[in-house]
Design an enzyme around this catalytic site. Structure first.
Site, mmCIF file in Angstrom:
data_model
loop_
_atom_site.group_PDB
_atom_site.id
_atom_site.type_symbol
_atom_site.label_atom_id
_atom_site.label_comp_id
_atom_site.label_asym_id
_atom_site.label_seq_id
_atom_site.Cartn_x
_atom_site.Cartn_y
_atom_site.Cartn_z
ATOM 1 N N ASP A 227 0.810 -1.214 0.000
ATOM 2 C CA ASP A 227 0.000 0.000 0.000
ATOM 3 C C ASP A 227 0.850 1.273 0.000
ATOM 4 O O ASP A 227 1.854 1.358 0.706
ATOM 5 C CB ASP A 227 -0.855 -0.018 1.282
ATOM 6 C CG ASP A 227 -1.850 1.125 1.358
ATOM 7 O OD1 ASP A 227 -2.714 1.218 0.486
ATOM 8 O OD2 ASP A 227 -1.751 1.940 2.314
ATOM 9 N N GLU A 296 1.368 -0.160 -4.985
ATOM 10 C CA GLU A 296 0.355 0.846 -5.286
ATOM 11 C C GLU A 296 0.937 2.250 -5.208
ATOM 12 O O GLU A 296 1.317 2.700 -4.127
ATOM 13 C CB GLU A 296 -0.798 0.753 -4.270
ATOM 14 C CG GLU A 296 -1.931 1.710 -4.599
ATOM 15 C CD GLU A 296 -2.423 2.557 -3.431
ATOM 16 O OE1 GLU A 296 -1.736 2.669 -2.403
ATOM 17 O OE2 GLU A 296 -3.513 3.136 -3.569
HETATM 18 C C1 GLC Z 1 -4.091 3.462 -0.234
HETATM 19 C C2 GLC Z 1 -5.400 2.705 -0.161
HETATM 20 C C3 GLC Z 1 -6.461 3.623 0.352
HETATM 21 C C4 GLC Z 1 -6.060 4.069 1.729
HETATM 22 C C5 GLC Z 1 -4.674 4.702 1.735
HETATM 23 C C6 GLC Z 1 -4.140 4.831 3.110
HETATM 24 O O1 GLC Z 1 -4.143 4.483 -1.160
HETATM 25 O O2 GLC Z 1 -5.716 2.149 -1.404
HETATM 26 O O3 GLC Z 1 -7.715 3.008 0.367
HETATM 27 O O4 GLC Z 1 -7.001 4.972 2.226
HETATM 28 O O5 GLC Z 1 -3.739 3.924 1.028
HETATM 29 O O6 GLC Z 1 -3.796 3.579 3.621
#
Ligand code: GLC
Ligand code: MG
Length: 580
Positions: A227, A296
């Site tokens: 993440d 991500e």
């Molecule tokens: C990422 C996740 C999102 C979350 C953020 C903080 O972007 O996909 O849903 O709110 O991280 O963890």
């Protein structure tokens, strides 16, 4: 035609093919041919009637993936959490969110999935912990080593007035800095103030998080989706960020250019270290089980493809959605061709491509491009080379659900106000999966699930789409099945803009029947000679899939002549070359 790809192809020794043709490295690992499907656990299937999805619910529906041809499921966070940010605010990395089930339920899920030939990956969230995590509770009391797991600053004194350490703005609106009286200091949070950023310059944090990885590896999972990778490390001297010039409120994220809080060079080696940790784990187990790591990050292309060099197998390609600062425009066929070629031209040629159309943070693709164009864009991402990452429900054409301000639960929206919330809320894409036309769309026996079901569930649901002769779902199944061909695995990818409005894509390999995808992005019919765009096509091709609304359903199986290919308005077609 731009010069860069030509140069690249000459260097690669393949000068005979044009600038939009890409060679594909033959996949050898399971994940390189996988279709990854994101499950939002809260919304997938509720097994116990409390109106919230759970692990046993997921286990009961695993055959859905086998039917569809999906080979890998990604579970968004299932850890213990106060659920301020739907589970991304983790209070215990070693425990499951009790509403979702027990550790036994988890191991049953993984075992059952793997017996069915599916892989299971989970979210790994190293940027922050919940403010209710034991580490932060102790840090707030000034107890070491935990205090130093986080980032603290006393701010800047102007006489008696204490200013913030910097002008940084959180992704969830307002300052990144939150004051703690007890410590006489601010702590840093890039997301909600209940999600406290870890201090990745502290090696103890790395040791702790490696233990977390090992724990889940021991439970048999097949990999991680990491993440928020661009946010790990922030500039050490808390330099102010400059104004973006965008016409947005001054306390919202896009007001600043995030040159100090995003994409910092020190973030990259962290991913590399986890990758090595995972590889060492495999060696220590004495087997050759291959695990995947996805990352991500919404950023400019150079920053995204750089993750490939630091151990990410699948840096998510979000360019159909956003580059992190501005939303993607996908209004025309040119926009789409540009997005695709940008990725192929920038990713390392020996790596695997990735394609994302939506997820739990962004509007659903069917809402964004309209149902008429949904099948077409799916045909493209499923049949180009690489790993498509699908969002639950997109296979049946689920659309965003409108929720009022009063019904809104997402922290990213609730931190704004009734006027602004619709541009921030992520609830619309998180409503329950639509299984059938019974109570709560078959998601739960509880008629009032945690978020309301989309009203369209009576017609948009899996059961109905399985029964129909033609449906989004059946088209998905058919497109995924074509990935089991040699031409899909090894064939070149050629992406062409055809007569302004059509995206053309071919997969070709000597000795194999080619796959051709034609997607008309506009509301006008067109007849084209494919020879002007693709070399070496056979004279005739068979129509094997057509989008639901093309009117071509009765033409499936028909033979088409490449020199006068009729493409209906908004029509999408998948054709197979016939060698005869
Ligand atoms: C990422 C996740 C999102 C979350 C953020 C903080 O972007 O996909 O849903 O709110 O991280 O963890
Ligand atoms: Mg951080």
């Amino acid at each position: 035609m731009c010069t860069l790809p030509v140069l690249f192809l000459i260097l690669a020794g393949t000068a005979s093919i044009d600038a939009t043709t890409y060679n594909v490295t033959t996949p050898t690992e399971w994940w390189q041919t996988a279709v990854i499907y994101e499950i939002w656990p809260e919304s997938f299937k509720d097994s116990d009637g409390d109106g919230i999805g759970d692990l046993n619910g997921i286990t009961s529906k695993l055959s859905h993936f086998v039917d569809m041809g999906v080979t890998c499921i990604w579970l968004a966070p299932i850890y213990e959490s106060p659920f301020v940010d739907s589970g991304y605010d983790i209070s215990d990395f070693y425990a499951l969110h009790s509403t979702y089930g027990t550790l036994d339920d988890f191991t049953t899920l993984v075992k059952t999935a793997q017996e069915l030939g599916l892989k299971v990956i989970i979210d790994f969230v190293p940027n922050h912990t919940s403010d209710e995590h034991e580490w932060f509770v102790k840090a707030k009391q000034g107890i070491e080593p935990y205090y130093s797991y986080y980032i603290w600053n006393e701010g800047i004194m102007y006489g008696d007035y204490r200013g913030l350490p910097s002008n940084w703005i959180s992704g969830f609106t307002g300052s990144t800095w939150e004051w703690v009286d007890e410590r006489n200091a601010y702590y840093l949070h890039q997301f909600s103030k209940h999600e406290v950023d870890l201090n990745w310059r502290n090696p103890d944090v790395m040791e702790q998080m490696k233990k977390v990885l090992t724990y889940w590896l021991d439970l048999g999972i097949d990999g991680f989706r990491v993440d928020a990778v661009p946010f790990f490390v922030e500039s050490a001297n808390f330099t102010n960020e400059t104004l973006s010039g965008q016409d947005v409120p001054s306390d919202t994220y896009y007001y600043l250019n995030h040159t100090e809080t995003k994409d910092q060079p020190e973030s990259y080696p962290l991913v590399q270290e986890w990758k090595e940790h995972i590889n060492n784990y495999t060696v220590s187990q004495g087997n050759d089980k291959v695990r995947v790591m996805c990352t991500e990050g919404y950023s400019a292309i150079d920053y995204v493809v750089k993750w490939y060099d630091y151990g990410s197998d699948v840096p998510f390609n979000f360019f159909f959605i956003s580059d992190g600062q501005t939303s993607a425009v996908i209004d025309t066929a040119t926009d789409i061709v540009d997005i695709i070629t940008k990725w192929y031209n920038n990713m390392p040629s020996d790596q695997t491509a990735n394609w994302v159309l939506g997820n739990h943070d962004r509007s659903r693709i069917a809402t964004k491009v309209g149902l008429y164009r949904t099948d077409g864009i799916h045909f493209l991402i499923l049949l180009m080379s690489g790993v498509p990452t699908l969002y639950f429900g997109d296979e049946i054409g689920m659309t965003d659900t409108f929720l009022t301000w009063a019904e809104t639960t997402d922290v990213q929206a609730c931190n704004t106000n009734e006027t602004e919330y619709l541009s921030w809320t992520r609830d619309p894409e998180r409503t329950p999966y639509q299984w059938d036309n019974t109570t709560a769309a078959g998601f739960s026996t509880n008629s009032t699930p945690f978020l309301k079901v989309n009203e369209n569930y009576l017609t948009v649901n899996l059961a109905a789409e399985k029964e129909a002769d033609f449906s989004h779902y059946k088209n998905f199944q058919k497109a995924i099945a074509l990935r089991n061909t040699t031409v899909w695995r090894e064939g070149t990818v050629d992406v062409e803009l055809i007569e302004d409005d059509v995206i053309g894509m071919s997969r070709q390999l000597d000795g194999e029947d080619p796959i051709i995808v034609l997607v008309n992005w506009a509301n006008t019919t067109v007849t084209v000679d494919l020879d002007s765009y693709f070399a070496d096509l056979p004279d005739t091709m068979e129509l094997v899939i057509a989008d639901m609304y093309s009117g071509l359903n009765d033409n499936i199986g028909d033979t088409y002549n490449k020199s006068s290919m009729y493409i209906p308005a908004y029509g999408a077609m998948v054709l197979l070359g016939t060698s005869s």
